[in-house]
Design an enzyme around this catalytic site. Structure first.
Site, PDB file in Angstrom:
ATOM      1  N   CYS A   1      -3.199  -9.536   4.929  1.00 48.64           N
ATOM      2  CA  CYS A   1      -3.030  -8.280   5.662  1.00 48.64           C
ATOM      3  C   CYS A   1      -3.199  -8.516   7.167  1.00 48.64           C
ATOM      4  CB  CYS A   1      -4.033  -7.244   5.173  1.00 48.64           C
ATOM      5  SG  CYS A   1      -3.850  -5.646   5.996  1.00 48.64           S
TER       6      CYS A   1
ATOM      7  N   LYS B   1      -2.817 -14.765  -2.058  1.00 45.25           N
ATOM      8  CA  LYS B   1      -1.644 -14.536  -1.203  1.00 45.25           C
ATOM      9  C   LYS B   1      -2.120 -14.567   0.236  1.00 45.25           C
ATOM     10  CE  LYS B   1       2.452 -11.636  -0.638  1.00 45.25           C
ATOM     11  NZ  LYS B   1       2.362 -11.132   0.738  1.00 45.25           N
TER      12      LYS B   1
ATOM     13  N   ALA C   1       0.833  -1.202   0.000  1.00 44.66           N
ATOM     14  CA  ALA C   1       0.000   0.000   0.000  1.00 44.66           C
ATOM     15  C   ALA C   1       0.866   1.249   0.000  1.00 44.66           C
ATOM     16  CB  ALA C   1      -0.920   0.000   1.217  1.00 44.66           C
TER      17      ALA C   1
END
Length: 391
Positions: free
Chosen positions: A118, A160, A28
């Site tokens: 994340c 992922k 990000a």
């Protein structure tokens, strides 16, 4: 006499045969079109071609479907970018399908990766990111929705993920199997748990386990991620784990030329010599120039500031110069500040190693009762799909 056969690809993801088994991890605020263009330019400059896969920064599925201007801007690709690789952050099957179908119908990308890794608390506390693979039905429904939306196309879907939530709740083996069952064309594993964040060492043995686990039922490639900071690290990961390719995240911060080094080393060629400070200065300016083209000069210069410490790590640039560069306002200022750096200074021996925030391990924040039953029909909480919005 027939023409010589083309060399076999080092990595195949769906229809894409990549000459280099190296993938840029979405980050990000970093892997925007400017950074990807710079990495590709440097690989072409060093190797004569672009051979790896460069993934854009994470795009929130709901924000894409709602056409939020900031998200659409984040999803920008260069005219010559091929394949165009887009990672979706998503928390439910409905918006996953809508976003993937939008990508297909409007020709927005050539490859879709889905983020299940994340570890940020504001994401996991609502059941998003690395919390999702623990809920197997939810995970399965999201992967299946993306694959269903791309049926009849040649757009591969990949995932992922991390090893799990913590050492007591590993999810990667089940999640890898489910992803393959639902049609994922590759699985990438960051060999840390969510509880580790980016601290400590990645456990590459978990990549080996996933390679063996998936290899028993499928030829879908497994990619390894975590603690690759040099060409030697990439070679060692492939040798130790048997992974089909490597995914590079923090290791390339301030080192966008790393992909050329990895491509060379993984193909058995000698890696190019790391750049001098003068060459790094040229690369920094080009990065600023590309950011200005993408964001406009004012925001572009704000963006380049966070890269300064990464680029200058280990170089004798001096505190005054570093402070000046960290407050740069225009491209002319950037050029002036870079002009008198000692150009012949070789790349420092301590310029390698971890970059970016490492933090420390901590308990993963999750919705109440999230760990009670991995087979229940849990959904992420309201607002989870807005936490990472680019809008």
């Amino acid at each position: 006499m027939s023409a010589p056969a083309a060399p076999a690809p080092a990595l195949r993801i769906g229809r894409f045969g990549l000459a280099s088994p190296v993938v840029l991890a979405p980050m990000a605020g970093v892997t925007n079109v400017a950074f990807r263009t710079l990495c590709r330019e440097l690989e072409r400059e060093q190797q004569g071609t672009v051979s790896g896969l460069y993934v854009c920064e994470m795009i929130t599925a709901r924000a894409l479907v709602e056409r939020q201007p900031g998200t659409l801007h984040m999803a920008t690709f260069a005219p010559d970018e091929d394949p165009r690789s887009l990672q979706l952050y998503t928390v439910d099957a409905e918006y996953t399908y809508q976003a993937a179908k939008m990508i297909v119908d409007e020709d927005l990308a050539d490859h879709i990766d889905i983020n299940f890794g994340c570890p940020v608390p504001k994401v996991t506390r609502r059941g998003g990111g690395s919390a999702i693979p623990y809920k197997r039905r939810l995970f399965r429904s999201i992967v299946a929705a993306a694959v269903r939306a791309t049926e009849g196309t040649d757009i591969p879907v990949t995932v992922k993920m991390r090893v799990g939530i913590d050492d007591e709740h590993h999810t990667h083996l089940d999640a890898g199997r489910i992803a393959v069952e639902e049609g994922a064309q590759a699985v990438a594993l960051h060999a840390r748990t969510a509880a580790q964040r980016y601290s400590g060492e990645a456990d590459w043995s978990q990549i080996s386990r996933l390679v063996e686990h998936i290899g028993a039922v499928s030829d879908v490639p497994v990619l390894g991620n975590g603690d690759i900071f040099s060409a030697e690290d990439a070679v060692r990961m492939r040798e130790e784990t048997g992974c089909a390719g490597v995914v590079i995240g923090r290791g390339c911060l301030g080192r966008p030329w790393l992909f050329a080094e990895l491509a060379a080393a993984l193909s058995g060629r000698e890696a190019p010599t790391p750049p001098t400070l003068g060459e790094v200065s040229r690369i920094m300016y080009r990065h600023g120039e590309l950011l200005a083209q993408h964001h406009g000069e004012d925001k572009g210069m704000r963006e380049i500031r966070k890269h300064v410490a990464w680029y200058l790590r280990g170089f004798p640039a001096g505190s005054e110069k570093r402070v000046g560069l960290s407050g740069v306002r225009t491209l002319d200022d950037l050029a002036e500040l870079l002009a008198d750096l000692p150009a012949d200074t070789p790349f420092p021996a301590d310029g390698f190693g971890p970059r970016g925030r490492q933090g420390s391990p901590s308990k993963v924040l999750l919705p109440e009762g999230w760990l009670d039953d991995p087979e229940d029909d849990a959904q992420a909480l309201e607002g989870a799909d807005a936490e990472n919005s680019g809008g």
